[in-house]
Design a protein around this motif. Structure first.
Motif, PDB file in Angstrom:
ATOM      1  N   ARG A  25      10.252  13.390   6.622  1.00 42.78           N
ATOM      2  CA  ARG A  25       9.322  13.926   7.601  1.00 42.78           C
ATOM      3  C   ARG A  25       8.263  14.726   6.847  1.00 42.78           C
ATOM      4  NH1 ARG A  25      11.773  10.779   9.970  1.00 42.78           N
ATOM      5  NH2 ARG A  25      12.862  10.910  11.988  1.00 42.78           N
ATOM      6  N   SER A  26       7.048  14.768   7.400  1.00 40.17           N
ATOM      7  CA  SER A  26       5.978  15.473   6.710  1.00 40.17           C
ATOM      8  C   SER A  26       5.382  16.571   7.576  1.00 40.17           C
ATOM      9  CB  SER A  26       4.893  14.488   6.295  1.00 40.17           C
ATOM     10  OG  SER A  26       4.019  15.110   5.371  1.00 40.17           O
ATOM     11  N   VAL A  27       4.421  17.266   6.991  1.00 42.68           N
ATOM     12  CA  VAL A  27       3.687  18.305   7.715  1.00 42.68           C
ATOM     13  C   VAL A  27       2.313  17.735   8.073  1.00 42.68           C
ATOM     14  CG1 VAL A  27       4.859  20.232   6.605  1.00 42.68           C
ATOM     15  CG2 VAL A  27       2.820  19.272   5.522  1.00 42.68           C
ATOM     16  N   PRO A  28       1.660  18.231   9.125  1.00 39.56           N
ATOM     17  CA  PRO A  28       0.349  17.716   9.497  1.00 39.56           C
ATOM     18  C   PRO A  28      -0.623  17.737   8.323  1.00 39.56           C
ATOM     19  CG  PRO A  28       1.176  19.169  11.206  1.00 39.56           C
ATOM     20  CD  PRO A  28       2.141  19.266  10.064  1.00 39.56           C
ATOM     21  N   GLY A  29      -1.301  16.618   8.120  1.00 39.62           N
ATOM     22  CA  GLY A  29      -2.318  16.548   7.067  1.00 39.62           C
ATOM     23  C   GLY A  29      -1.833  15.952   5.767  1.00 39.62           C
ATOM     24  N   PHE A  30      -0.508  15.742   5.613  1.00 43.98           N
ATOM     25  CA  PHE A  30      -0.006  15.178   4.358  1.00 43.98           C
ATOM     26  C   PHE A  30       0.683  13.843   4.606  1.00 43.98           C
ATOM     27  CE2 PHE A  30       3.081  14.553   0.910  1.00 43.98           C
ATOM     28  CZ  PHE A  30       2.213  14.617  -0.174  1.00 43.98           C
ATOM     29  N   ASP A  31       0.285  12.813   3.836  1.00 50.09           N
ATOM     30  CA  ASP A  31       0.806  11.454   3.999  1.00 50.09           C
ATOM     31  C   ASP A  31       2.055  11.264   3.135  1.00 50.09           C
ATOM     32  OD1 ASP A  31       1.285   8.690   4.023  1.00 50.09           O
ATOM     33  OD2 ASP A  31      -0.849   8.253   4.363  1.00 50.09           O
ATOM     34  N   VAL A  32       3.226  11.372   3.753  1.00 48.03           N
ATOM     35  CA  VAL A  32       4.482  11.256   3.004  1.00 48.03           C
ATOM     36  C   VAL A  32       4.717   9.817   2.551  1.00 48.03           C
ATOM     37  CG1 VAL A  32       6.072  10.854   4.955  1.00 48.03           C
ATOM     38  CG2 VAL A  32       6.879  12.100   2.945  1.00 48.03           C
ATOM     39  N   TYR A  33       4.181   8.849   3.301  1.00 49.33           N
ATOM     40  CA  TYR A  33       4.331   7.436   2.908  1.00 49.33           C
ATOM     41  C   TYR A  33       3.671   7.198   1.545  1.00 49.33           C
ATOM     42  CZ  TYR A  33       4.240   2.314   3.291  1.00 49.33           C
ATOM     43  OH  TYR A  33       4.417   0.962   3.072  1.00 49.33           O
ATOM     44  N   ASN A  34       2.469   7.755   1.353  1.00 45.14           N
ATOM     45  CA  ASN A  34       1.784   7.605   0.069  1.00 45.14           C
ATOM     46  C   ASN A  34       2.559   8.284  -1.057  1.00 45.14           C
ATOM     47  OD1 ASN A  34      -0.275   6.171   1.229  1.00 45.14           O
ATOM     48  ND2 ASN A  34      -1.737   7.870   1.289  1.00 45.14           N
ATOM     49  N   ALA A  35       3.166   9.433  -0.755  1.00 47.68           N
ATOM     50  CA  ALA A  35       3.958  10.151  -1.769  1.00 47.68           C
ATOM     51  C   ALA A  35       5.168   9.320  -2.186  1.00 47.68           C
ATOM     52  CB  ALA A  35       4.406  11.507  -1.228  1.00 47.68           C
ATOM     53  N   LEU A  36       5.808   8.656  -1.200  1.00 49.74           N
ATOM     54  CA  LEU A  36       6.959   7.796  -1.522  1.00 49.74           C
ATOM     55  C   LEU A  36       6.507   6.590  -2.344  1.00 49.74           C
ATOM     56  CD1 LEU A  36       8.895   7.855   1.883  1.00 49.74           C
ATOM     57  CD2 LEU A  36       9.483   9.080  -0.220  1.00 49.74           C
ATOM     58  N   GLU A  37       5.327   6.074  -2.013  1.00 53.21           N
ATOM     59  CA  GLU A  37       4.782   4.928  -2.764  1.00 53.21           C
ATOM     60  C   GLU A  37       4.615   5.300  -4.241  1.00 53.21           C
ATOM     61  OE1 GLU A  37       2.197   1.490  -0.747  1.00 53.21           O
ATOM     62  OE2 GLU A  37       1.191   3.423  -0.899  1.00 53.21           O
ATOM     63  N   ALA A  38       4.211   6.551  -4.496  1.00 51.96           N
ATOM     64  CA  ALA A  38       4.035   7.020  -5.878  1.00 51.96           C
ATOM     65  C   ALA A  38       5.369   7.168  -6.605  1.00 51.96           C
ATOM     66  CB  ALA A  38       3.293   8.352  -5.873  1.00 51.96           C
ATOM     67  N   CYS A  39       6.472   7.186  -5.834  1.00 50.38           N
ATOM     68  CA  CYS A  39       7.822   7.303  -6.426  1.00 50.38           C
ATOM     69  C   CYS A  39       8.578   5.973  -6.347  1.00 50.38           C
ATOM     70  CB  CYS A  39       8.642   8.369  -5.697  1.00 50.38           C
ATOM     71  SG  CYS A  39       7.884   9.992  -5.641  1.00 50.38           S
ATOM     72  N   ALA A  40       7.849   4.880  -6.107  1.00 46.03           N
ATOM     73  CA  ALA A  40       8.484   3.575  -5.823  1.00 46.03           C
ATOM     74  C   ALA A  40       9.428   3.122  -6.921  1.00 46.03           C
ATOM     75  CB  ALA A  40       7.412   2.521  -5.573  1.00 46.03           C
ATOM     76  N   ASP A  41       9.175   3.523  -8.170  1.00 45.92           N
ATOM     77  CA  ASP A  41      10.051   3.065  -9.261  1.00 45.92           C
ATOM     78  C   ASP A  41      11.444   3.682  -9.194  1.00 45.92           C
ATOM     79  OD1 ASP A  41       8.968   5.562  -9.801  1.00 45.92           O
ATOM     80  OD2 ASP A  41       8.876   5.254 -11.969  1.00 45.92           O
ATOM     81  N   CYS A  42      11.628   4.747  -8.394  1.00 47.37           N
ATOM     82  CA  CYS A  42      12.963   5.365  -8.238  1.00 47.37           C
ATOM     83  C   CYS A  42      13.614   4.960  -6.920  1.00 47.37           C
ATOM     84  CB  CYS A  42      12.888   6.890  -8.250  1.00 47.37           C
ATOM     85  SG  CYS A  42      11.737   7.615  -9.366  1.00 47.37           S
ATOM     86  N   ILE A  43      12.949   4.116  -6.139  1.00 50.93           N
ATOM     87  CA  ILE A  43      13.423   3.795  -4.781  1.00 50.93           C
ATOM     88  C   ILE A  43      13.780   2.321  -4.696  1.00 50.93           C
ATOM     89  CG2 ILE A  43      12.760   3.750  -2.323  1.00 50.93           C
ATOM     90  CD1 ILE A  43      10.741   5.973  -2.887  1.00 50.93           C
ATOM     91  N   GLU A  44      14.841   2.019  -3.949  1.00 49.55           N
ATOM     92  CA  GLU A  44      15.221   0.627  -3.712  1.00 49.55           C
ATOM     93  C   GLU A  44      14.352   0.009  -2.623  1.00 49.55           C
ATOM     94  OE1 GLU A  44      18.238  -1.299  -5.106  1.00 49.55           O
ATOM     95  OE2 GLU A  44      17.307   0.057  -6.549  1.00 49.55           O
ATOM     96  N   GLN A  45      14.184   0.769  -1.522  1.00 47.97           N
ATOM     97  CA  GLN A  45      13.461   0.239  -0.366  1.00 47.97           C
ATOM     98  C   GLN A  45      12.916   1.417   0.443  1.00 47.97           C
ATOM     99  OE1 GLN A  45      16.057  -2.086   2.100  1.00 47.97           O
ATOM    100  NE2 GLN A  45      14.405  -3.067   3.211  1.00 47.97           N
ATOM    101  N   PHE A  46      11.699   1.265   0.991  1.00 46.48           N
ATOM    102  CA  PHE A  46      11.189   2.313   1.879  1.00 46.48           C
ATOM    103  C   PHE A  46      10.189   1.701   2.851  1.00 46.48           C
ATOM    104  CE2 PHE A  46       7.869   2.155  -1.275  1.00 46.48           C
ATOM    105  CZ  PHE A  46       6.709   2.543  -0.623  1.00 46.48           C
ATOM    106  N   GLY A  47       9.945   2.438   3.953  1.00 47.53           N
ATOM    107  CA  GLY A  47       8.971   1.983   4.949  1.00 47.53           C
ATOM    108  C   GLY A  47       8.725   3.109   5.928  1.00 47.53           C
ATOM    109  N   GLY A  48       7.667   2.968   6.728  1.00 49.06           N
ATOM    110  CA  GLY A  48       7.419   3.994   7.741  1.00 49.06           C
ATOM    111  C   GLY A  48       5.960   4.296   7.938  1.00 49.06           C
ATOM    112  N   HIS A  49       5.679   5.561   8.279  1.00 48.42           N
ATOM    113  CA  HIS A  49       4.339   6.000   8.668  1.00 48.42           C
ATOM    114  C   HIS A  49       3.891   7.160   7.777  1.00 48.42           C
ATOM    115  CE1 HIS A  49       4.940   3.876  12.479  1.00 48.42           C
ATOM    116  NE2 HIS A  49       6.087   4.503  12.604  1.00 48.42           N
ATOM    117  N   LYS A  50       2.731   7.688   8.138  1.00 47.07           N
ATOM    118  CA  LYS A  50       2.166   8.838   7.429  1.00 47.07           C
ATOM    119  C   LYS A  50       3.090  10.056   7.495  1.00 47.07           C
ATOM    120  CE  LYS A  50      -2.087  11.604   7.317  1.00 47.07           C
ATOM    121  NZ  LYS A  50      -3.443  11.778   7.863  1.00 47.07           N
ATOM    122  N   TYR A  51       3.702  10.286   8.670  1.00 49.49           N
ATOM    123  CA  TYR A  51       4.483  11.506   8.868  1.00 49.49           C
ATOM    124  C   TYR A  51       5.992  11.297   8.951  1.00 49.49           C
ATOM    125  CZ  TYR A  51      -0.037  13.683   9.779  1.00 49.49           C
ATOM    126  OH  TYR A  51      -1.322  14.157   9.653  1.00 49.49           O
ATOM    127  N   ALA A  52       6.438  10.057   9.003  1.00 47.70           N
ATOM    128  CA  ALA A  52       7.880   9.794   9.099  1.00 47.70           C
ATOM    129  C   ALA A  52       8.193   8.493   8.381  1.00 47.70           C
ATOM    130  CB  ALA A  52       8.307   9.707  10.564  1.00 47.70           C
TER     131      ALA A  52
END
Length: 565
Positions: A389-416
């Motif tokens: 979950r994120s705070v207003p104004g910050f895109d958590v999806y983009n942050a997860l994308e930047a960590c993709a090499d440590c993640i098996e699978q991810f999906g969602g929205h800007k805030y969740a």
């Protein structure tokens, strides 16, 4: 809290609209802030019409989707309606299956098991379809990233029509049709529909083929409004029209399943807020605690007695969910304190015993407490699963994308969002996520913000003003309840802490209006610790919304205070 005042709109535009509508400056200002600058735009805003909905055939692949479903009906094929286990997914499956069943009998539904299959299209679901001689799957609120799964289905002779609203990946699945207004090459005029909303556009197109009108589809809008409210999509444009009419259905002739959920609720009229806090958590509880199919069974049931029976089960799941949610939230808060991570830019916590069905709610609670992008992890089979979950104004999806090499699978929205990773990746991911957020987040976003629409005097608040403000509804992202600020107010001496432990604050402001009232009451939930600011006739400023209070049969306006200083 930071108080952020909306910039003042162009004075000429405000004056022009004020004259065109015959309203005061305060109302005209609120409208111009929302992009409403002409009489016609105001008319559309205050009186949404079903005729304002866009032609469904403007959506990329709509003709292909309709043609494939019509072909399946003509050939007597078995159709499986497949969707996610949350509110958007289960309402979408209920919507699509109940419409298709009204024109064709060979339709079944499938909701994946949150724990055994996880989010989205699953191999298990495709195998179920194959074993039951299904040759067409209509996937709702999922599928946009199911490239391998759709290919696997194709090998088994099963076609896919995908209705999704999540962001596509680099490759789009090789389905017969992919309906998703977020595709770059889709020119549909509105791209903020929820999954159920995209499903509604498909039944709108199917209905047009059968010479049905939009009026014939109104009974389905209670489901669409529920999904719009629960999925926290913007209540603007097409969503606003769908939500406006959907709420009318909920308040007048809801389907028996929703009627059973509402039960004996002592309220004249349900709003978006009621849908979010009363209906949605109960529908969600089925998928969180047992299985999402229970929600579909309830929402598609036509017998009142059976619906009441299903609703009792779901009420029990919700009670269990609430108890787990409270327990895990306390454990997670203790973990953050023990790790001494209160000064981090993120909150990332993990316990293998936490119930996967409530980690999203817990993530929301932690975000409310520490106001940080938050991830709550638990064990899921051989992997770890998390809700973000994120705070207003910050895109958590983009942050997860930047960590993709440590993640098996991810999906969602800007805030969740949701993700899975291997246990050995957890520490690396946690450090990288903290580093990415720390580097990219504007630090002011880590303090809660109140956006104030307008500074007004208390004398501006009267019955007519409130009546007009009420017509701004339905409220939600993109069209929030107006927040006002008034400075230099003083308590008449009746101010006090209220609630069992004095957590809340109630005060009375001197704000006379000729023939209407002598004063205005303010109630500030969670503001009990600010009591000293209002004592001894000291002037203070308040940020608030306006609502009604009913006491012993008398209805009066009151201020719902969000903060004071």
């Amino acid at each position: 809290m930071r108080w952020k005042l909306q910039p003042k709109p162009d004075a000429d535009k405000v004056q022009h609209l004020q004259q065109a509508l015959g309203v005061d400056t305060f109302v005209a200002t609120l409208l111009v802030q929302r992009g409403i600058e002409t009489f016609e735009a105001a008319k559309d805003f205050f009186r949404p019409q079903l005729s304002h909905l866009h032609d469904p055939y403007l959506m990329k692949d709509m003709e292909k989707a309709v043609a494939r479903i019509e072909e399946a009906i003509a050939n007597g094929e078995h159709i499986l309606v497949y969707g996610d286990y949350d509110v958007d997914g289960t309402t979408a499956v209920s919507l699509m299956s109940s419409y298709l069943l009204s024109i064709y009998p060979a339709v079944a539904t499938y909701i994946p098991d949150r724990y055994n299959e996880g989010y989205g299209v699953s191999y298990q679901g495709i195998d179920f379809a194959y074993d039951n001689e299904v040759t067409l799957i209509v996937a709702l609120d999922c599928g946009i990233k199911a490239v391998e799964k759709v290919a696997y289905a194709k090998e088994k002779g099963i076609d896919f029509v995908i209705c999704d609203h999540h962001r596509p990946g680099a490759t789009v699945p090789d389905a017969v049709a992919v309906l998703d207004p977020k595709q770059e090459d889709c020119n549909y005029p509105y791209d903020e529909l929820c999954g159920c909303g995209v499903g509604f556009k498909l039944i709108q197109a199917l209905a047009a083929n059968r010479e049905q009108t939009i009026t014939d589809l109104i009974p389905y809008l209670d489901l669409v409004a529920t999904a719009i409210a629960a999925d926290i999509v913007p209540i603007t444009g097409e969503n606003r029209v769908l939500c406006y009419y959907g709420l009318k259905v909920i308040n007048s002739q809801p389907r028996v399943g929703i009627k059973a959920l509402i039960g004996e609720l002592k309220k004249k009229e349900l709003t978006v807020t009621d849908v979010v806090f009363i209906i949605a958590p109960r529908i969600n509880a089925a998928g969180r605690m047992e299985h999402g199919q229970h929600a579909v069974n309830l929402l598609t049931e036509t017998d009142e007695a059976q619906a009441t029976f299903f609703a009792k089960d779901i009420e029990e799941y919700n009670a269990n969910r609430r108890s787990l949610d409270e327990q895990i939230t306390q454990e997670a808060l203790a973990q953050i304190q023990d790790l001494k991570e209160e000064n981090n830019s993120t909150s990332v916590v993990y316990d293998e015993s936490w119930h996967k069905g409530v980690i999203g709610i817990v993530a929301s609670r932690l975000t409310e407490t520490y106001f940080r992008p938050t991830l709550v992890f638990t064990k899921s089979g051989e992997k770890l699963a998390a809700s973000a979950r994120s705070v207003p104004g910050f895109d958590v999806y983009n942050a997860l994308e930047a960590c993709a090499d440590c993640i098996e699978q991810f999906g969602g929205h800007k805030y969740a969002a949701g993700l899975t990773l291997l246990p050995e990746q957890y520490d690396v991911f946690k450090a990288k996520f903290e580093a990415v957020v720390k580097e990219t987040i504007d630090t002011k976003l880590l303090t809660p913000e109140i956006t104030i629409d307008e500074v007004i005097p208390l004398e501006a608040i009267n019955a007519k003003f409130y009546r007009i403000i009420k017509q701004f509804a339905p409220f939600g992202p993109g069209n929030m309840t107006p927040v006002f600020m008034t400075e230099q107010v003083t308590d008449t001496g009746w101010g006090k802490k209220v609630g069992e432990t004095g957590d809340h604050l109630r005060f009375v402001l001197d704000a006379p209006l000729p023939g209407e009232r002598k004063n205005l009451t303010g109630i500030g939930f969670g503001l009990g610790d600010k009591y000293e600011l209002i004592t001894h006739k000291k002037p203070f400023a308040i940020a608030y919304t306006i609502d009604e209070n009913e006491w012993q049969g008398t209805v009066s306006l009151q201020l719902r205070v969000k903060d004071l200083r």
